[in-house]
Design a protein around this motif. Structure first.
Motif, PDB file in Angstrom:
ATOM      1  N   PRO A  15      -4.561  23.936 -38.686  1.00 44.32           N
ATOM      2  CA  PRO A  15      -4.708  25.318 -38.212  1.00 44.32           C
ATOM      3  C   PRO A  15      -4.117  25.580 -36.838  1.00 44.32           C
ATOM      4  O   PRO A  15      -3.908  26.737 -36.477  1.00 44.32           O
ATOM      5  CB  PRO A  15      -6.224  25.517 -38.177  1.00 44.32           C
ATOM      6  N   THR A  16      -3.848  24.537 -36.067  1.00 47.42           N
ATOM      7  CA  THR A  16      -3.365  24.780 -34.704  1.00 47.42           C
ATOM      8  C   THR A  16      -2.030  24.084 -34.429  1.00 47.42           C
ATOM      9  O   THR A  16      -1.672  23.861 -33.282  1.00 47.42           O
ATOM     10  CB  THR A  16      -4.410  24.287 -33.666  1.00 47.42           C
ATOM     11  N   SER A  17      -1.266  23.796 -35.495  1.00 48.66           N
ATOM     12  CA  SER A  17      -0.022  23.025 -35.323  1.00 48.66           C
ATOM     13  C   SER A  17       1.017  23.745 -34.472  1.00 48.66           C
ATOM     14  O   SER A  17       1.844  23.110 -33.835  1.00 48.66           O
ATOM     15  CB  SER A  17       0.574  22.681 -36.689  1.00 48.66           C
ATOM     16  N   ALA A  18       0.970  25.091 -34.432  1.00 54.19           N
ATOM     17  CA  ALA A  18       1.977  25.830 -33.662  1.00 54.19           C
ATOM     18  C   ALA A  18       1.518  26.136 -32.235  1.00 54.19           C
ATOM     19  O   ALA A  18       2.174  26.883 -31.517  1.00 54.19           O
ATOM     20  CB  ALA A  18       2.339  27.136 -34.388  1.00 54.19           C
ATOM     21  N   LEU A  19       0.379  25.554 -31.842  1.00 52.89           N
ATOM     22  CA  LEU A  19      -0.149  25.849 -30.504  1.00 52.89           C
ATOM     23  C   LEU A  19       0.026  24.657 -29.572  1.00 52.89           C
ATOM     24  O   LEU A  19      -0.010  23.508 -30.011  1.00 52.89           O
ATOM     25  CB  LEU A  19      -1.638  26.180 -30.594  1.00 52.89           C
ATOM     26  N   ASP A  20       0.178  24.934 -28.276  1.00 53.45           N
ATOM     27  CA  ASP A  20       0.264  23.808 -27.344  1.00 53.45           C
ATOM     28  C   ASP A  20      -1.122  23.215 -27.128  1.00 53.45           C
ATOM     29  O   ASP A  20      -2.138  23.844 -27.437  1.00 53.45           O
ATOM     30  CB  ASP A  20       0.924  24.207 -26.023  1.00 53.45           C
ATOM     31  N   ALA A  21      -1.165  22.003 -26.576  1.00 57.40           N
ATOM     32  CA  ALA A  21      -2.405  21.214 -26.535  1.00 57.40           C
ATOM     33  C   ALA A  21      -3.576  21.947 -25.880  1.00 57.40           C
ATOM     34  O   ALA A  21      -4.707  21.877 -26.371  1.00 57.40           O
ATOM     35  CB  ALA A  21      -2.144  19.895 -25.821  1.00 57.40           C
ATOM     36  N   THR A  22      -3.299  22.680 -24.775  1.00 56.86           N
ATOM     37  CA  THR A  22      -4.396  23.346 -24.065  1.00 56.86           C
ATOM     38  C   THR A  22      -5.019  24.443 -24.921  1.00 56.86           C
ATOM     39  O   THR A  22      -6.235  24.530 -25.050  1.00 56.86           O
ATOM     40  CB  THR A  22      -3.887  23.998 -22.752  1.00 56.86           C
ATOM     41  N   VAL A  23      -4.162  25.296 -25.508  1.00 54.38           N
ATOM     42  CA  VAL A  23      -4.681  26.385 -26.350  1.00 54.38           C
ATOM     43  C   VAL A  23      -5.376  25.795 -27.580  1.00 54.38           C
ATOM     44  O   VAL A  23      -6.435  26.250 -27.995  1.00 54.38           O
ATOM     45  CB  VAL A  23      -3.544  27.341 -26.795  1.00 54.38           C
ATOM     46  N   GLN A  24      -4.754  24.739 -28.134  1.00 59.18           N
ATOM     47  CA  GLN A  24      -5.320  24.046 -29.282  1.00 59.18           C
ATOM     48  C   GLN A  24      -6.787  23.669 -29.028  1.00 59.18           C
ATOM     49  O   GLN A  24      -7.667  23.932 -29.834  1.00 59.18           O
ATOM     50  CB  GLN A  24      -4.506  22.769 -29.507  1.00 59.18           C
ATOM     51  N   LYS A  25      -7.034  23.091 -27.872  1.00 59.32           N
ATOM     52  CA  LYS A  25      -8.381  22.641 -27.545  1.00 59.32           C
ATOM     53  C   LYS A  25      -9.327  23.836 -27.412  1.00 59.32           C
ATOM     54  O   LYS A  25     -10.442  23.823 -27.922  1.00 59.32           O
ATOM     55  CB  LYS A  25      -8.363  21.815 -26.245  1.00 59.32           C
ATOM     56  N   LYS A  26      -8.843  24.907 -26.737  1.00 60.67           N
ATOM     57  CA  LYS A  26      -9.675  26.105 -26.565  1.00 60.67           C
ATOM     58  C   LYS A  26     -10.078  26.687 -27.911  1.00 60.67           C
ATOM     59  O   LYS A  26     -11.226  27.049 -28.135  1.00 60.67           O
ATOM     60  CB  LYS A  26      -8.903  27.170 -25.769  1.00 60.67           C
ATOM     61  N   ILE A  27      -9.102  26.776 -28.825  1.00 59.37           N
ATOM     62  CA  ILE A  27      -9.376  27.385 -30.140  1.00 59.37           C
ATOM     63  C   ILE A  27     -10.358  26.516 -30.921  1.00 59.37           C
ATOM     64  O   ILE A  27     -11.311  27.019 -31.519  1.00 59.37           O
ATOM     65  CB  ILE A  27      -8.066  27.535 -30.959  1.00 59.37           C
ATOM     66  N   MET A  28     -10.134  25.196 -30.897  1.00 58.82           N
ATOM     67  CA  MET A  28     -11.028  24.320 -31.652  1.00 58.82           C
ATOM     68  C   MET A  28     -12.447  24.369 -31.081  1.00 58.82           C
ATOM     69  O   MET A  28     -13.423  24.366 -31.824  1.00 58.82           O
ATOM     70  CB  MET A  28     -10.507  22.874 -31.672  1.00 58.82           C
ATOM     71  N   ASP A  29     -12.575  24.451 -29.751  1.00 60.54           N
ATOM     72  CA  ASP A  29     -13.902  24.588 -29.140  1.00 60.54           C
ATOM     73  C   ASP A  29     -14.580  25.871 -29.625  1.00 60.54           C
ATOM     74  O   ASP A  29     -15.774  25.890 -29.920  1.00 60.54           O
ATOM     75  CB  ASP A  29     -13.809  24.613 -27.603  1.00 60.54           C
ATOM     76  N   GLU A  30     -13.778  26.936 -29.687  1.00 63.96           N
ATOM     77  CA  GLU A  30     -14.317  28.235 -30.107  1.00 63.96           C
ATOM     78  C   GLU A  30     -14.747  28.195 -31.583  1.00 63.96           C
ATOM     79  O   GLU A  30     -15.810  28.690 -31.944  1.00 63.96           O
ATOM     80  CB  GLU A  30     -13.232  29.305 -29.897  1.00 63.96           C
ATOM     81  N   ILE A  31     -13.918  27.569 -32.422  1.00 65.90           N
ATOM     82  CA  ILE A  31     -14.269  27.455 -33.846  1.00 65.90           C
ATOM     83  C   ILE A  31     -15.566  26.667 -33.987  1.00 65.90           C
ATOM     84  O   ILE A  31     -16.445  27.015 -34.769  1.00 65.90           O
ATOM     85  CB  ILE A  31     -13.128  26.776 -34.639  1.00 65.90           C
ATOM     86  N   LYS A  32     -15.682  25.618 -33.195  1.00 66.81           N
ATOM     87  CA  LYS A  32     -16.887  24.796 -33.268  1.00 66.81           C
ATOM     88  C   LYS A  32     -18.120  25.604 -32.851  1.00 66.81           C
ATOM     89  O   LYS A  32     -19.189  25.486 -33.454  1.00 66.81           O
ATOM     90  CB  LYS A  32     -16.716  23.553 -32.380  1.00 66.81           C
ATOM     91  N   LYS A  33     -17.963  26.440 -31.838  1.00 64.93           N
ATOM     92  CA  LYS A  33     -19.066  27.287 -31.392  1.00 64.93           C
ATOM     93  C   LYS A  33     -19.481  28.263 -32.499  1.00 64.93           C
ATOM     94  O   LYS A  33     -20.662  28.393 -32.829  1.00 64.93           O
ATOM     95  CB  LYS A  33     -18.616  28.071 -30.144  1.00 64.93           C
ATOM     96  N   LEU A  34     -18.480  28.917 -33.094  1.00 63.12           N
ATOM     97  CA  LEU A  34     -18.753  29.868 -34.175  1.00 63.12           C
ATOM     98  C   LEU A  34     -19.395  29.172 -35.367  1.00 63.12           C
ATOM     99  O   LEU A  34     -20.288  29.702 -36.014  1.00 63.12           O
ATOM    100  CB  LEU A  34     -17.458  30.562 -34.618  1.00 63.12           C
ATOM    101  N   HIS A  35     -18.932  27.965 -35.650  1.00 58.37           N
ATOM    102  CA  HIS A  35     -19.459  27.191 -36.773  1.00 58.37           C
ATOM    103  C   HIS A  35     -20.958  26.982 -36.620  1.00 58.37           C
ATOM    104  O   HIS A  35     -21.723  27.057 -37.575  1.00 58.37           O
ATOM    105  CB  HIS A  35     -18.683  25.874 -36.871  1.00 58.37           C
ATOM    106  N   LYS A  36     -21.382  26.770 -35.371  1.00 55.38           N
ATOM    107  CA  LYS A  36     -22.821  26.603 -35.117  1.00 55.38           C
ATOM    108  C   LYS A  36     -23.558  27.921 -35.338  1.00 55.38           C
ATOM    109  O   LYS A  36     -24.620  27.958 -35.937  1.00 55.38           O
ATOM    110  CB  LYS A  36     -23.049  26.147 -33.663  1.00 55.38           C
TER     111      LYS A  36
END
Ligand SMILES: Nc1ncnc2c1ncn2[C@@H]1O[C@H](COP(=O)(O)OP(=O)(O)OP(=O)(O)O)[C@@H](O)[C@H]1O
Ligand SMILES: [Mg+2]
Length: 258
Positions: free
Chosen positions: A178-199
């Motif tokens: 899901p984040t292959s087109a994003l640079d590492a910093t944005v990638q981490k932010k998005i994954m953190d956000e998805i994890k938050k929403l998942h909870k």
């Protein structure tokens, strides 16, 4: 039901070429499961069998194949029942960035239509919720709302796709790189956000990635796939601290910051 997906000995072929061998795993409630493996190992093929959109030439067989209580008895698997759950019950982010975005309609209008179709939601509430989720994946909601997909970068399209899938609060979220087109910093932010929403929204997830470090950071359990076979499976901690296969050991050794 303690699991949302249960798959027993899934085998898949494109024409006569076998690409998956005896794949068995479960997805628990609220669990985040990652499937890791190199290009061509069969990651997307497992997902295709689950969400039921397969190429004409593909055939999948299994002993048991259950998704959200829907059981498949026919072999080869024909999961029409699962296709009907796409969107509202099963959110999918496809590997090709933005492939689910209609190029002819402004993103905002699509989101309003999506909420109307799935939840009968009025325009104002759709705008509220829609813009909120767009903001959570670090996009400018007002700009995106008035944009067509062709004017967005690959990374922006990827984030719009993630946001649109999340908006429907599915029981299972399936994400293919899901984040292959994003640079590492944005990638981490998005994954953190998805994890938050998942909870927050009681959602299970399957994420496919070739990035072992990202999988380790986000998931409860991991599957390592090589040449269509599962070579390792376990909790993320277990798998990284005590890998079974030489292949996983090599992946861990090559993992950055480890
Ligand atoms: N439509 C198709 N017809 C024939 N072979 C296919 C088709 N789609 C995939 N394959 C083959 O099946 C195997 C598994 O492909 P798959 O797309 O599942 O791998 P993947 O792990 O998702 O790879 P990537 O990381 O590159 O996305 C590969 O050998 C691929 O060439
Ligand atoms: Mg793939």
């Amino acid at each position: 039901m303690t699991y949302l997906i249960k798959i027993d000995e899934l085998n898949m072929f494109y024409k006569k070429k076998q690409v998956l061998y005896d794949i068995s795993f479960e997805l628990g409630k609220k669990e985040i499961l990652s499937i890791v493996g190199e290009s061509g190992s069969g990651k997307s093929s497992i997902l295709r069998a689950i969400y039921g959109i397969m190429p004409q030439t593909a055939r999948a067989y299994a002993n048991k194949f259950e998704v959200l209580g829907e059981s498949i008895f026919s072999n080869p698997i024909k999961n029409k029942g699962i296709r009907n759950m796409l969107g509202k019950k099963i959110g999918v982010v496809f590997q090709e960035p933005g492939s689910t975005i209609n190029p002819n309609i402004k993103i905002g209008k699509q989101i309003i239509q999506m909420f109307g179709y799935n939840f009968n939601l009025d325009k104002d509430s759709s705008i509220d919720i829609g813009k909120n989720v767009l903001e959570s994946v670090k996009l400018d909601p007002d700009f995106i709302w008035e944009s067509y997909s062709y004017s967005l970068s690959g990374g922006m399209k990827q984030r719009v796709s993630i946001a649109m899938a999340l908006m429907l609060k599915p029981d299972i979220m399936i994400m293919d790189e899901p984040t292959s087109a994003l640079d590492a910093t944005v990638q981490k932010k998005i994954m953190d956000e998805i994890k938050k929403l998942h909870k927050e929204i009681d959602m299970s997830m399957i994420m496919v990635t070739h990035n072992l470090a990202m999988a380790y950071n986000i998931s409860d359990r991991m599957i390592v796939l090589k040449d269509g076979k599962i070579v390792d499976m376990g909790t993320s901690k277990e798998l990284v601290s005590n890998p079974k296969s030489d292949y996983t050991k090599k992946l861990i050794k090559d993992m950055p910051r480890f």
